[in-house]
Design a protein around this motif. Structure first.
Motif, PDB file in Angstrom:
ATOM      1  N   ALA A 252     -19.020 -12.519   0.564  1.00  9.84           N
ATOM      2  CA  ALA A 252     -18.176 -12.331   1.407  1.00  9.84           C
ATOM      3  C   ALA A 252     -16.887 -12.902   1.260  1.00  9.84           C
ATOM      4  O   ALA A 252     -16.883 -14.501   1.275  1.00  9.84           O
ATOM      5  N   ALA A 253     -15.936 -12.335   0.676  1.00 12.95           N
ATOM      6  CA  ALA A 253     -14.638 -13.293   0.108  1.00 12.95           C
ATOM      7  C   ALA A 253     -13.484 -12.528   0.717  1.00 12.95           C
ATOM      8  O   ALA A 253     -12.504 -12.352  -0.010  1.00 12.95           O
ATOM      9  N   ASN A 254     -13.646 -12.161   2.040  1.00 13.41           N
ATOM     10  CA  ASN A 254     -12.458 -11.066   2.606  1.00 13.41           C
ATOM     11  C   ASN A 254     -11.341 -11.854   2.943  1.00 13.41           C
ATOM     12  O   ASN A 254      -9.909 -11.309   3.168  1.00 13.41           O
ATOM     13  N   GLN A 255     -11.368 -13.174   3.292  1.00 16.37           N
ATOM     14  CA  GLN A 255     -10.240 -14.142   3.544  1.00 16.37           C
ATOM     15  C   GLN A 255      -9.271 -14.425   2.495  1.00 16.37           C
ATOM     16  O   GLN A 255      -9.896 -14.686   1.455  1.00 16.37           O
ATOM     17  N   ASP A 256      -8.051 -14.611   2.652  1.00 18.48           N
ATOM     18  CA  ASP A 256      -7.031 -14.596   1.471  1.00 18.48           C
ATOM     19  C   ASP A 256      -7.431 -15.923   0.672  1.00 18.48           C
ATOM     20  O   ASP A 256      -7.455 -15.562  -0.962  1.00 18.48           O
ATOM     21  N   SER A 257      -7.704 -17.078   1.135  1.00 15.32           N
ATOM     22  CA  SER A 257      -7.930 -18.177   0.315  1.00 15.32           C
ATOM     23  C   SER A 257      -9.290 -18.116  -0.483  1.00 15.32           C
ATOM     24  O   SER A 257      -9.116 -18.371  -1.582  1.00 15.32           O
ATOM     25  N   VAL A 258     -10.123 -17.559   0.107  1.00 14.88           N
ATOM     26  CA  VAL A 258     -11.597 -17.240  -0.614  1.00 14.88           C
ATOM     27  C   VAL A 258     -11.598 -16.178  -1.518  1.00 14.88           C
ATOM     28  O   VAL A 258     -12.159 -16.378  -2.718  1.00 14.88           O
ATOM     29  N   PHE A 259     -10.549 -15.164  -1.317  1.00 15.44           N
ATOM     30  CA  PHE A 259     -10.597 -14.120  -2.183  1.00 15.44           C
ATOM     31  C   PHE A 259      -9.928 -14.513  -3.518  1.00 15.44           C
ATOM     32  O   PHE A 259     -10.191 -14.256  -4.875  1.00 15.44           O
ATOM     33  N   GLY A 260      -8.780 -15.496  -3.314  1.00 19.88           N
ATOM     34  CA  GLY A 260      -8.208 -16.114  -4.585  1.00 19.88           C
ATOM     35  C   GLY A 260      -9.045 -17.008  -5.376  1.00 19.88           C
ATOM     36  O   GLY A 260      -9.140 -16.937  -6.560  1.00 19.88           O
ATOM     37  N   ARG A 261     -10.160 -17.683  -4.917  1.00 21.93           N
ATOM     38  CA  ARG A 261     -11.172 -18.275  -5.384  1.00 21.93           C
ATOM     39  C   ARG A 261     -12.080 -17.494  -6.323  1.00 21.93           C
ATOM     40  O   ARG A 261     -12.398 -17.698  -7.450  1.00 21.93           O
ATOM     41  N   LEU A 262     -12.288 -16.164  -5.585  1.00 20.19           N
ATOM     42  CA  LEU A 262     -13.319 -15.327  -6.266  1.00 20.19           C
ATOM     43  C   LEU A 262     -12.572 -14.792  -7.428  1.00 20.19           C
ATOM     44  O   LEU A 262     -13.072 -14.631  -8.682  1.00 20.19           O
ATOM     45  N   ALA A 263     -11.318 -14.417  -7.355  1.00 23.91           N
ATOM     46  CA  ALA A 263     -10.470 -13.903  -8.475  1.00 23.91           C
ATOM     47  C   ALA A 263     -10.420 -14.962  -9.526  1.00 23.91           C
ATOM     48  O   ALA A 263     -10.499 -14.322 -10.997  1.00 23.91           O
ATOM     49  N   ASP A 264     -10.259 -16.238  -9.304  1.00 23.78           N
ATOM     50  CA  ASP A 264     -10.184 -17.166 -10.251  1.00 23.78           C
ATOM     51  C   ASP A 264     -11.460 -17.344 -11.171  1.00 23.78           C
ATOM     52  O   ASP A 264     -11.707 -17.545 -12.329  1.00 23.78           O
ATOM     53  N   LEU A 265     -12.736 -17.241 -10.415  1.00 25.74           N
ATOM     54  CA  LEU A 265     -13.836 -17.224 -11.146  1.00 25.74           C
ATOM     55  C   LEU A 265     -13.940 -15.863 -11.969  1.00 25.74           C
ATOM     56  O   LEU A 265     -14.708 -16.051 -12.889  1.00 25.74           O
ATOM     57  N   MET A 266     -13.789 -14.978 -11.496  1.00 23.56           N
ATOM     58  CA  MET A 266     -13.695 -13.615 -12.310  1.00 23.56           C
ATOM     59  C   MET A 266     -12.886 -13.675 -13.344  1.00 23.56           C
ATOM     60  O   MET A 266     -12.676 -12.535 -14.225  1.00 23.56           O
ATOM     61  N   GLY A 267     -12.014 -14.451 -13.498  1.00 22.67           N
ATOM     62  CA  GLY A 267     -10.980 -14.552 -14.773  1.00 22.67           C
ATOM     63  C   GLY A 267      -9.921 -13.493 -14.366  1.00 22.67           C
ATOM     64  O   GLY A 267      -9.434 -12.988 -15.366  1.00 22.67           O
ATOM     65  N   GLU A 268      -9.533 -13.276 -13.137  1.00 26.43           N
ATOM     66  CA  GLU A 268      -8.463 -12.226 -12.756  1.00 26.43           C
ATOM     67  C   GLU A 268      -7.571 -12.840 -11.768  1.00 26.43           C
ATOM     68  O   GLU A 268      -7.462 -12.369 -10.914  1.00 26.43           O
TER      69      GLU A 268
END
Length: 402
Positions: free
Chosen positions: A254-270
Motif C-alpha cells: 500500500a504505497a498510494n500516498q505521494d511520499s510513500v510512493f516516492g520511497r517505493l520508486a527509490d527501492l525499485m530503482g525507478e
C-alpha cells in the motif's frame, strides 16, 4: 472454571443479556471483556443456538460458543411464562443494562417492554439490536446480518467485478451492529451518570453497515457515481494491491500516498517515477492504475517474499502477507502483544482466541473464562443475587420456569 474478579472499566456494571445467536451476544461479549458482569438469560433445555454453531465441532463442542459467551454467567429462564417474566424483572432491578436482539415487538408481547423495565428500574438502559431498527415500515421484518449487509450497501461492492456480489467470510453485519450498540451503551452509561436517566439504545444492522460505507451515498447523490465491485483494489487509489513473488506468494503493498510512493520508486530503482506526469500525483497514479500495478508486479515477481518484505519494511513502505489463522499463531508480533490469548477449557485444555480490544493502560479488560454450561450459574444468580432459597429454585425448575 476460574471466576476471576473483573478489572476492566465496566467492573461494577451488570448487564442482562437476553439475546441469542450473534448480534446481541457479541455486544454482551464486548461489555464482558471490559469488565461488566454479564448475566446471560437462555431458554431452559435448549439455550442459545450459538451453543451448536460453528464450522468445526470436535467431540460435539462448538468452538464459537466459548468465545462469544466468554466472561458471562448463564442462567435459564422461560420468558414466555408469567413467572419467568417476573423473575426477569427482578433481575432488571439489580442491573444497569439489558441487551436484546429479538425481532421488534417481542419483548412487548412478553410484557417486558422498556416502560415496564423502567417501572422496576428507572435508570435501566435497554439496548436493542435488530435488522431494521425499532421503528419504520420494515421494523417488524425478520432481519439477519446478511440482509443488513445487503441493505446497508456492503454486499453490492464486495467481490470481483465480473461476478455476483460476494460476502465476507464473517458475520460482519451482526458484529458491526453489536459494536455500535456497545458504543451507544457506553454513551448511555455516561449520560446516566450525569443525569440519572436511562434510555433505549437502538442499533439496526443495516444502519451499522451503512455507517461504514464512507462517501458511497454522497458520491451518488452529488456526482451520480456508483461504486462497483473492484476485487482487491479501490479505483483511483494506487498503488495498493496484492503482488506476486518469485517463490509463489503474494504480498500486499500500500504505497498510494505521494511520499510513500516516492520511497517505493527509490527501492525499485525507478526514482524518476516521482517526477513522471503519469505517476507524480495521487490522481495521476489513479488514472494509470492498471499500468502501474503491472510494472510493480513485474518487479515483485523477481524477489522471494521474505527478502521483498524486509526491503519494503526497511524502506518505510507499508507491506505485509495476507494472514491465515496459522500465520497469526506463529507471528512474533501477535505473540509480543498477546493479541491471541489461551483460556482454560475443560474439554480442550486451553483454547486460543482473540484477546480483548481496545487496550486500556489503566483499566485493561480481560478474558476470565470461556462460555459457560447452560444454567451453570442458576444457583449463584437466583440464590446469591435474588436471594431465592433452594426450595424456591427447585420449584421454579420443576415448573419449567428455569
Amino acid at each position: 472454571m476460574p471466576q476471576d474478579q473483573p478489572t476492566g472499566p465496566l467492573a461494577g456494571v451488570r448487564v442482562i443479556e437476553a439475546g441469542q445467536l450473534l448480534a446481541g451476544p457479541f455486544a454482551g461479549q464486548l461489555m464482558g471483556d471490559l469488565g461488566a458482569d454479564v448475566v446471560k438469560v437462555e431458554p431452559p433445555g435448549v439455550g442459545d443456538p450459538m451453543r451448536q454453531w460453528g464450522r468445526e465441532k470436535p467431540h460435539g463442542h462448538s468452538l464459537w460458543w466459548p468465545i462469544v459467551a466468554r466472561n458471562k454467567r448463564s442462567v435459564t429462564l422461560n420468558l414466555r411464562e408469567e413467572a419467568g417474566q417476573e423473575l426477569f424483572l427482578r433481575l432488571v432491578e439489580h442491573a444497569d443494562v439489558v441487551v436484546e436482539n429479538f425481532r421488534p415487538g417481542t419483548l412487548e408481547r412478553w410484557n417486558l417492554g422498556y416502560e415496564r423495565l423502567k417501572e422496576r428500574n428507572p435508570g435501566i438502559i435497554l439496548v436493542r439490536v435488530s435488522g431494521y431498527g425499532q421503528t419504520g415500515p420494515y421494523s417488524e421484518r425478520a432481519g439477519y446480518g446478511s440482509i443488513g449487509e445487503a441493505m446497508g450497501g456492503l454486499r453490492y461492492i464486495t467481490g470481483e467485478p465480473d461476478r455476483p456480489p460476494s460476502r465476507t467470510g464473517l458475520s460482519i453485519g451482526d458484529s458491526l451492529a453489536a459494536t455500535h450498540a456497545t458504543v451507544g451503551t457506553l454513551a448511555a452509561l455516561l449520560h446516566r451518570e450525569r443525569t440519572g436517566e436511562g434510555q433505549i439504545v437502538d442499533s439496526a444492522i443495516y444502519e451499522a453497515v451503512l455507517a461504514m460505507t464512507e462517501s458511497l451515498v454522497t458520491e451518488w447523490d452529488v456526482a451520480g457515481y456508483q461504486r462497483e465491485r473492484t476485487g482487491p483494489i479501490l479505483p483511483n487509489v494506487a498503488p495498493s494491491n496484492v503482488y506476486p513473488t518469485a517463490d509463489g506468494h503474494t504480498i500486499l503493498i500500500a504505497a498510494n500516498q505521494d511520499s510513500v510512493f516516492g520511497r517505493l520508486a527509490d527501492l525499485m530503482g525507478e526514482p524518476e517515477w516521482k517526477q513522471l506526469p503519469s505517476y507524480a500525483t495521487h490522481g495521476a497514479r489513479g488514472a494509470n492504475q492498471e499500468e502501474l500495478d503491472q510494472r510493480i508486479a513485474d518487479w515483485t515477481a523477481k524477489h522471494d517474499a521474505d527478502a521483498l518484505l524486509q526491503l519494503l519494511h526497511e524502506g518505510g513502505v507499508p507491506a505485509g502477507r495476507i494472514y491465515r489463522a496459522e500465520d497469526m499463531l506463529e507471528d512474533p508480533h501477535y505473540e509480543a502483544r498477546e493479541a491471541i490469548v489461551r483460556v482454560p477449557h475443560e474439554a480442550f485444555g486451553t483454547l486460543a482466541m482473540p484477546n480483548v480490544v481496545p487496550r486500556l493502560s489503566g483499566t485493561p479488560g480481560s478474558v476470565r473464562w470461556v462460555g459457560p454450561k447452560l444454567g451453570e450459574h442458576n444457583d449463584e444468580v437466583y440464590g446469591g443475587l435474588l436471594g431465592l432459597g433452594a426450595d424456591e429454585i427447585a420449584e421454579l425448575s420443576g415448573a419449567g420456569v428455569i
